[in-house]
Design a protein around this motif. Structure first.
Motif, PDB file in Angstrom:
ATOM      1  N   LEU A  12      42.429  -5.878  59.884  1.00  0.00           N
ATOM      2  CA  LEU A  12      42.575  -4.969  61.019  1.00  0.00           C
ATOM      3  C   LEU A  12      43.867  -4.177  60.862  1.00  0.00           C
ATOM      4  O   LEU A  12      44.931  -4.748  60.611  1.00  0.00           O
ATOM      5  CB  LEU A  12      42.603  -5.754  62.328  1.00  0.00           C
ATOM      6  N   ILE A  13      43.769  -2.861  61.017  1.00  0.00           N
ATOM      7  CA  ILE A  13      44.932  -1.973  60.901  1.00  0.00           C
ATOM      8  C   ILE A  13      45.354  -1.544  62.301  1.00  0.00           C
ATOM      9  O   ILE A  13      44.576  -0.911  63.021  1.00  0.00           O
ATOM     10  CB  ILE A  13      44.612  -0.736  60.044  1.00  0.00           C
ATOM     11  N   ILE A  14      46.576  -1.870  62.690  1.00  0.00           N
ATOM     12  CA  ILE A  14      47.060  -1.500  64.020  1.00  0.00           C
ATOM     13  C   ILE A  14      48.405  -0.798  63.901  1.00  0.00           C
ATOM     14  O   ILE A  14      49.087  -0.876  62.885  1.00  0.00           O
ATOM     15  CB  ILE A  14      47.184  -2.723  64.954  1.00  0.00           C
ATOM     16  N   GLY A  15      48.772  -0.103  64.981  1.00  0.00           N
ATOM     17  CA  GLY A  15      50.042   0.616  65.016  1.00  0.00           C
ATOM     18  C   GLY A  15      49.946   1.765  66.001  1.00  0.00           C
ATOM     19  O   GLY A  15      48.861   2.111  66.473  1.00  0.00           O
ATOM     20  N   ARG A  16      51.084   2.348  66.311  1.00  0.00           N
ATOM     21  CA  ARG A  16      51.121   3.451  67.272  1.00  0.00           C
ATOM     22  C   ARG A  16      50.311   4.640  66.785  1.00  0.00           C
ATOM     23  O   ARG A  16      50.013   4.769  65.589  1.00  0.00           O
ATOM     24  CB  ARG A  16      52.559   3.880  67.544  1.00  0.00           C
ATOM     25  N   SER A  17      49.933   5.539  67.696  1.00  0.00           N
ATOM     26  CA  SER A  17      49.241   6.773  67.330  1.00  0.00           C
ATOM     27  C   SER A  17      50.125   7.587  66.391  1.00  0.00           C
ATOM     28  O   SER A  17      51.348   7.655  66.573  1.00  0.00           O
ATOM     29  CB  SER A  17      48.930   7.608  68.579  1.00  0.00           C
ATOM     30  N   LYS A  81      39.490 -13.465  63.954  1.00  0.00           N
ATOM     31  CA  LYS A  81      38.334 -12.826  63.316  1.00  0.00           C
ATOM     32  C   LYS A  81      38.684 -12.222  61.956  1.00  0.00           C
ATOM     33  O   LYS A  81      37.813 -12.011  61.121  1.00  0.00           O
ATOM     34  CB  LYS A  81      37.774 -11.749  64.250  1.00  0.00           C
ATOM     35  N   TYR A  82      39.967 -11.930  61.727  1.00  0.00           N
ATOM     36  CA  TYR A  82      40.377 -11.205  60.522  1.00  0.00           C
ATOM     37  C   TYR A  82      41.190 -12.102  59.590  1.00  0.00           C
ATOM     38  O   TYR A  82      41.831 -13.060  60.022  1.00  0.00           O
ATOM     39  CB  TYR A  82      41.196  -9.973  60.911  1.00  0.00           C
ATOM     40  N   ASN A  83      41.168 -11.746  58.311  1.00  0.00           N
ATOM     41  CA  ASN A  83      41.968 -12.496  57.338  1.00  0.00           C
ATOM     42  C   ASN A  83      43.439 -12.090  57.396  1.00  0.00           C
ATOM     43  O   ASN A  83      44.333 -12.929  57.215  1.00  0.00           O
ATOM     44  CB  ASN A  83      41.429 -12.256  55.928  1.00  0.00           C
ATOM     45  N   TYR A  84      43.670 -10.782  57.636  1.00  0.00           N
ATOM     46  CA  TYR A  84      45.046 -10.280  57.713  1.00  0.00           C
ATOM     47  C   TYR A  84      45.115  -9.157  58.739  1.00  0.00           C
ATOM     48  O   TYR A  84      44.112  -8.504  59.062  1.00  0.00           O
ATOM     49  CB  TYR A  84      45.523  -9.735  56.358  1.00  0.00           C
ATOM     50  N   ILE A  85      46.327  -8.914  59.227  1.00  0.00           N
ATOM     51  CA  ILE A  85      46.619  -7.778  60.094  1.00  0.00           C
ATOM     52  C   ILE A  85      47.602  -6.868  59.372  1.00  0.00           C
ATOM     53  O   ILE A  85      48.627  -7.329  58.863  1.00  0.00           O
ATOM     54  CB  ILE A  85      47.261  -8.221  61.430  1.00  0.00           C
ATOM     55  N   PHE A  86      47.284  -5.575  59.311  1.00  0.00           N
ATOM     56  CA  PHE A  86      48.242  -4.575  58.841  1.00  0.00           C
ATOM     57  C   PHE A  86      48.912  -3.971  60.074  1.00  0.00           C
ATOM     58  O   PHE A  86      48.243  -3.341  60.896  1.00  0.00           O
ATOM     59  CB  PHE A  86      47.549  -3.449  58.067  1.00  0.00           C
ATOM     60  N   PHE A  87      50.207  -4.155  60.204  1.00  0.00           N
ATOM     61  CA  PHE A  87      50.964  -3.523  61.281  1.00  0.00           C
ATOM     62  C   PHE A  87      51.713  -2.340  60.681  1.00  0.00           C
ATOM     63  O   PHE A  87      52.670  -2.507  59.937  1.00  0.00           O
ATOM     64  CB  PHE A  87      51.926  -4.533  61.904  1.00  0.00           C
TER      65      PHE A  87
END
Length: 275
Positions: A12-17, A81-87
């Motif tokens: 999952l890739i997360i971060g500000r707009s 649910k995910y293996n890794y998170i990209f912040f």
């Protein structure tokens, strides 16, 4: 007969707009499937991109910039649910938005990978080491990458790193898939990106895009008819522009990007219709 092991993982890739999540997704899979704009909240829903290389398959999920009230995403984080998170971090930018992300991430057990994006825009690289030391105090992460997704600087390192970390698991998608989205969805995203580029303020978010018709012609051209549905005549006039210049620009750019995605020539028709 030797059985070849397969490896699969979901990230999952997360971060500000505007941190560069969509640009990174497109760069990692080598195709443009998630739209890019300098306007905030361009990505309205989760976009899945699939990286395939030999026996490795990575599912990357691009998210909207504001996930804080998205119960579906928040629950999926809690449920591992995910293996890794990209912040993804926008250079050394850090304020209440990043603090809200950290508050969420510090409550989960999914391994976190920090990615400092847009390093091409950091003139004084001496700020990076103090910034990294600052991040170590704020969040627990297993690895960190400093990249420029736009210019593809060091982005290959990310795919290589993840492939080495993937669990042995059956692939979820056919090897020729790059996204789980339909062609119609991709067409609409490409057109929405063009509309956002050439129109201002909130209007692009009020336009409903409908793929009306797709036909394969004998000369191998795809005929694609698309309606831009607006609420009133004033919105229609804005999209058309003076002497039709706006709609011509939108059509030209959209046609070029759809052809690039399909890798073939198309006949694109755009109509503006009042709901």
């Amino acid at each position: 007969m030797k059985i070849i092991s397969k490896y699969y993982g979901s990230i999952l890739i997360i971060g500000r707009s505007n941190a560069g999540k969509s640009t990174l997704l497109n760069t990692l899979i080598g195709e443009k499937i998630s739209i890019i704009s300098h306007k905030i909240n361009t990505t309205n829903s989760n976009i899945i991109g699939i990286y395939n290389k030999n026996s490795y398959q990575i599912e990357y999920i691009d998210t909207p910039g504001n996930i804080f009230y998205n119960n579906k995403i928040l629950n999926s984080l809690k449920n591992n649910k995910y293996n890794y998170i990209f912040f993804i971090l926008d250079r050394n930018r850090w304020n209440y938005i990043e603090k809200k992300f950290v508050k969420i991430l510090n409550k989960i057990t999914i391994p976190i990978i920090l990615i400092i994006n847009k390093i091409d825009q950091i003139n004084n690289k001496n700020i990076l080491l103090p910034y990294i030391n600052f991040l170590k105090k704020k969040i627990n992460f297993i690895s960190l990458f400093m990249i420029s997704a736009k210019y593809k600087l060091y982005t290959n390192d990310i795919n290589n790193f993840i492939c080495k970390k993937l669990p042995k698991k059956k692939h979820h998608y056919p090897s020729n898939y790059i996204t789980n989205q339909t062609k119609e969805f991709i067409f609409k995203e490409i057109i929405r990106e063009s509309i956002i580029k050439y129109l201002h303020k909130e209007l692009p978010y009020l336009i409903n895009i409908k793929v009306n018709y797709i036909k394969k012609l004998k000369n191998l051209l795809n005929k694609i008819n698309i309606f831009l549905l607006v609420k009133n005549i004033n919105q229609k006039k804005i999209i058309i522009g003076k002497n039709g210049i706006k709609i011509k620009l939108i059509k030209s750019r959209s046609k070029k990007n759809i052809e690039k995605f399909l890798k073939k020539k198309i006949n694109l028709n755009l109509w503006i219709k009042i709901k």
